[in-house]
Write an enzyme that holds these catalytic residues in place. Structure first.
Site, PDB file in Angstrom:
ATOM      1  N   LYS A   1     -44.242 -43.932 -17.589  1.00 42.82           N
ATOM      2  CA  LYS A   1     -44.924 -44.107 -18.883  1.00 42.82           C
ATOM      3  C   LYS A   1     -44.707 -45.510 -19.438  1.00 42.82           C
ATOM      4  CE  LYS A   1     -41.378 -41.291 -21.123  1.00 42.82           C
ATOM      5  NZ  LYS A   1     -40.463 -42.239 -21.722  1.00 42.82           N
TER       6      LYS A   1
ATOM      7  N   ARG B   1     -40.927 -34.703 -27.989  1.00 42.12           N
ATOM      8  CA  ARG B   1     -40.147 -34.189 -26.868  1.00 42.12           C
ATOM      9  C   ARG B   1     -39.737 -32.744 -27.090  1.00 42.12           C
ATOM     10  NH1 ARG B   1     -38.164 -39.283 -24.764  1.00 42.12           N
ATOM     11  NH2 ARG B   1     -37.162 -39.085 -22.752  1.00 42.12           N
TER      12      ARG B   1
ATOM     13  N   ARG C   1     -34.051 -48.231 -10.794  1.00 39.19           N
ATOM     14  CA  ARG C   1     -34.664 -48.968 -11.913  1.00 39.19           C
ATOM     15  C   ARG C   1     -33.746 -50.075 -12.458  1.00 39.19           C
ATOM     16  NH1 ARG C   1     -37.522 -45.376 -16.415  1.00 39.19           N
ATOM     17  NH2 ARG C   1     -35.453 -44.492 -16.756  1.00 39.19           N
TER      18      ARG C   1
ATOM     19  N   ARG D   1     -29.956 -49.340 -17.026  1.00 42.37           N
ATOM     20  CA  ARG D   1     -29.708 -48.552 -18.229  1.00 42.37           C
ATOM     21  C   ARG D   1     -28.493 -47.651 -18.017  1.00 42.37           C
ATOM     22  NH1 ARG D   1     -35.400 -45.941 -19.977  1.00 42.37           N
ATOM     23  NH2 ARG D   1     -34.006 -44.154 -20.204  1.00 42.37           N
TER      24      ARG D   1
ATOM     25  N   ARG E   1     -31.282 -34.880 -18.084  1.00 42.92           N
ATOM     26  CA  ARG E   1     -32.505 -35.314 -18.783  1.00 42.92           C
ATOM     27  C   ARG E   1     -33.740 -34.634 -18.211  1.00 42.92           C
ATOM     28  NH1 ARG E   1     -33.603 -41.343 -18.748  1.00 42.92           N
ATOM     29  NH2 ARG E   1     -32.159 -41.562 -17.022  1.00 42.92           N
TER      30      ARG E   1
HETATM   31  P1  AMP Z   1     -36.674 -42.619 -22.851  1.00 48.45           P
HETATM   32  O1  AMP Z   1     -36.571 -44.118 -22.836  1.00 48.45           O
HETATM   33  O2  AMP Z   1     -37.973 -42.126 -23.414  1.00 48.45           O
HETATM   34  O3  AMP Z   1     -36.349 -42.011 -21.484  1.00 48.45           O
HETATM   35  O4  AMP Z   1     -35.556 -42.089 -23.858  1.00 48.45           O
HETATM   36  C1  AMP Z   1     -34.174 -42.325 -23.633  1.00 48.45           C
HETATM   37  C2  AMP Z   1     -33.342 -41.310 -24.386  1.00 48.45           C
HETATM   38  O5  AMP Z   1     -33.565 -41.436 -25.812  1.00 48.45           O
HETATM   39  C3  AMP Z   1     -33.648 -39.847 -24.091  1.00 48.45           C
HETATM   40  O6  AMP Z   1     -32.972 -39.383 -22.930  1.00 48.45           O
HETATM   41  C4  AMP Z   1     -33.126 -39.160 -25.365  1.00 48.45           C
HETATM   42  O7  AMP Z   1     -31.723 -39.089 -25.343  1.00 48.45           O
HETATM   43  C5  AMP Z   1     -33.527 -40.157 -26.455  1.00 48.45           C
HETATM   44  N1  AMP Z   1     -34.876 -39.856 -26.996  1.00 48.45           N
HETATM   45  C6  AMP Z   1     -36.025 -40.600 -26.836  1.00 48.45           C
HETATM   46  N2  AMP Z   1     -37.066 -40.023 -27.454  1.00 48.45           N
HETATM   47  C7  AMP Z   1     -36.600 -38.884 -28.015  1.00 48.45           C
HETATM   48  C8  AMP Z   1     -37.206 -37.832 -28.785  1.00 48.45           C
HETATM   49  N3  AMP Z   1     -38.513 -37.829 -29.083  1.00 48.45           N
HETATM   50  N4  AMP Z   1     -36.394 -36.809 -29.202  1.00 48.45           N
HETATM   51  C9  AMP Z   1     -35.087 -36.795 -28.916  1.00 48.45           C
HETATM   52  N5  AMP Z   1     -34.455 -37.744 -28.184  1.00 48.45           N
HETATM   53  C10 AMP Z   1     -35.187 -38.779 -27.743  1.00 48.45           C
END
Ligand code: AMP
Length: 217
Positions: free
Chosen positions: A14, A89, A128, A163, A174
């Site tokens: 994404k 989410r 990554r 990361r 996750r």
């Molecule tokens: P991402 O970069 O989208 O993979 O997000 C990294 C981390 O941020 C996720 O594994 C969650 O811990 C947190 N996170 C991101 N977006 C959300 C959301 N909408 N609700 C809850 N936690 C989030």
């Protein structure tokens, strides 16, 4: 172009699709993961709290996320289409988002589900990397995204970073927790006739399909 909600497990692409849409179609990109990471980078107390949640692969509370997105959505350039990357989410976030969009008068939306196989997503996650300076993304396991020289950025020549949550243990947490909630979110948008599914394969095919789904009818 339509406004996009990406529904995608970790490493489904994404972020890459969003970068492409921003560069070529003038989208505003709202990534909740990026917003949270910049809060962590600021070193604030709130950032420290978030860091301990994210590094274990857990979700930040709905309350915090809804406030964050509400603030951000109210400040974006309304003349541009936008991408929601990482939100909603949970089903609570999805329902709250419906209300936010109604009150903003936004109707031109599509929810795009990037459907990726678990093993491919894990391999992508472990490989990554990104440049801490220019933010360019790499993948040390995939030819088409490998840096030319070891783990250095091709442009800035600085060491690439990884990361903290891109490890196998955190990925499994996750991925599993993502799919549990994602199935409900997918059903939610299916019922609203907003869902489009793209099976993740070659990057150029995915980008082509995403653009096709985002184009106005
Ligand atoms: P991402 O970069 O989208 O993979 O997000 C990294 C981390 O941020 C996720 O594994 C969650 O811990 C947190 N996170 C991101 N977006 C959300 C959301 N909408 N609700 C809850 N936690 C989030």
């Amino acid at each position: 172009m339509k406004n996009i909600i990406f529904i995608a497990p970790p490493a489904a692409g994404k972020g890459t699709c969003s970068d492409y849409l921003v560069a070529n179609y003038g989208y505003e990109h709202l990534s909740t993961g990026d917003l949270l990471r910049s809060e962590i980078a600021s070193g604030s107390e709130f950032g420290k709290e978030i860091d301990s949640i994210i590094s274990k692969g857990n979700l930040v509370s709905d309350e915090v996320m809804i406030k964050l997105v509400q603030d951000k959505l109210s400040s974006i350039d309304a003349s541009k289409p936008f991408i929601l990357d990482g939100f909603p989410r949970t089903i609570i976030q999805a329902e709250k988002l419906d209300d936010m969009l109604i009150s903003m008068g936004v109707t031109n939306m599509v929810a795009i589900y990037l459907n990726i196989d678990f093993d491919l997503a894990l391999k992508r996650t472990l490989g990554r990397r990104s440049c801490p300076k220019c933010k360019r993304g790499y993948n040390v396991y995939f030819e088409e995204m490998m840096p030319i020289n070891g783990e250095l950025c091709d442009d800035c020549k600085v060491e690439l970073s990884k990361r903290s949550d891109d490890n196998e243990e955190s990925f499994k947490v996750r991925y599993d927790s993502y799919m549990k909630d994602a199935n409900l979110i997918i059903e939610h948008y299916k019922k609203k006739h907003m869902l489009k599914t793209i099976v993740v394969g070659k990057l150029e095919d995915v980008l082509h399909d995403v653009v096709k789904e985002a184009e106005n009818d």
